[in-house]
Design a protein around this motif. Sequence first.
Motif, PDB file in Angstrom:
ATOM      1  N   ASN A 298       0.796  -1.227   0.000  1.00  0.00           N
ATOM      2  CA  ASN A 298       0.000   0.000   0.000  1.00  0.00           C
ATOM      3  C   ASN A 298       0.826   1.273   0.000  1.00  0.00           C
ATOM      4  O   ASN A 298       0.437   2.298   0.569  1.00  0.00           O
ATOM      5  N   LYS A 299       1.977   1.225  -0.632  1.00  0.00           N
ATOM      6  CA  LYS A 299       2.742   2.452  -0.824  1.00  0.00           C
ATOM      7  C   LYS A 299       2.063   3.324  -1.884  1.00  0.00           C
ATOM      8  O   LYS A 299       1.218   2.866  -2.655  1.00  0.00           O
ATOM      9  N   ASN A 300       2.454   4.580  -1.924  1.00  0.00           N
ATOM     10  CA  ASN A 300       2.005   5.453  -3.006  1.00  0.00           C
ATOM     11  C   ASN A 300       2.605   4.965  -4.329  1.00  0.00           C
ATOM     12  O   ASN A 300       3.570   4.201  -4.341  1.00  0.00           O
TER      13      ASN A 300
ATOM     14  N   ARG B 297      -3.908   5.403  -4.116  1.00  0.00           N
ATOM     15  CA  ARG B 297      -2.455   5.302  -3.981  1.00  0.00           C
ATOM     16  C   ARG B 297      -1.712   6.065  -5.071  1.00  0.00           C
ATOM     17  O   ARG B 297      -0.594   6.513  -4.864  1.00  0.00           O
TER      18      ARG B 297
ATOM     19  N   LEU C 122       3.523   9.479   2.255  1.00  0.00           N
ATOM     20  CA  LEU C 122       2.689   8.318   2.578  1.00  0.00           C
ATOM     21  C   LEU C 122       1.985   8.568   3.900  1.00  0.00           C
ATOM     22  O   LEU C 122       2.586   8.930   4.903  1.00  0.00           O
TER      23      LEU C 122
END
Length: 408
Positions: free
Chosen positions: A156-158, A285, A407
Amino acid sequence: MTYLWLLLSNLCLVLVSSSVYDGYKELELATKSRSAVENFRFAELARNDSFHGLYNKRGLGASARSTEETFAKLLDTIGISYRLVNGDVGLTLGREIPYEGGLSTERYYTHSEINQYLEDLAKRFPTRVFIKAAGKSYEGRWMKTITITNGDQRTNKNVIFIDGGIHAREWIAPAAALYAISELVENFVAYHELLLDYDWVVLPVVNPDGYEYTQLSPDTRLWRKTRQPSSAECIGSDPNRNFDFHWNEGGSSSDPCSDTYGGPQALSEPEVVVLRDLLHTFSGRGKMYLTLHSYGNLILYPWGWTPDLPETVDDLHEVATAGSEAIYAATGTKYEIGSSTNVLYVAAGASDDYAFHAGFPISFTMELPAGGPNDFDPPPSAIDSIVKETWVGIVAMAHKVVEKYPLE
């Protein structure tokens, strides 16, 4: 009938190459007269500084500073006809070099070679690189994305999303996307800060069918569209007018034979559906969408369907400015920035508008520098400087995006 073969380089173009045949054209000459052959060998044009000939057993190799029009007049005068056999001998010879792993900036690559390179990277860097077969083109070619991470396995990182090759003839766009991939993966240490809280996803060629079609012959080199039949007489739609956001509201044609035909309906092109679905995969994201095109030295942001500007235009302008200033500082190349409609032209149904609408707060079309006789075809010798310059701008914009959208 007597035949000769000619390699003609029209140096009214700027052609600098590591290959001695970069930009050369191969012509087949024909005449019924032996005297015409002798006249050609000893024509005044072949005696002065504007034309240098080398006669050998295979025919005549020539480097001409004169224009092709002047040369054609000479042939007509002495009774020789000709036809174009190959529009760029250097490019053809370069493409005959087998892919043996790893891509260089010395030539353009086929779609299958590009996909193989992505797969090779995934094998070499299995903890940091992941390949996804996102879907197939109309003619059945796999459209593969590469996701580049720092290997820490955090989810779930950018996301920064880059694509190229929406328009088939713009070969420099996939080349620039590939250079970005190689830098992020193989020069990881230099860019580790850009991969701490962000994953990068790249789709190098959005329009693989069209891209491959442009590589068949000089006659197909400037093909722009997809390859799905659009009518009984014509093939293809402009994929960058086919997204279902203000589709057919300006900048596209209703003529199926036009280069800007927006399709019979929105999302008629399977390649566009694949890209649309990918963009929605990163809902919440995705922070920057960058689509690479040529030509024009432009960084364009929404909107393309109206001259009105988004409420967040200041953010868009700030990030675009970071890219243009970095490029100018590095190479002296100037990029103009602004909204698509106000700087260039109306282009409703384009991918940058769609990505912005889908939630990417930063969304750009980057028009790379022109090159070659038609502006859409920089010679292989120009690839290295263009892609490296483009990467400078992308890195600067990415740093600004990481700063503005940390983030959560």
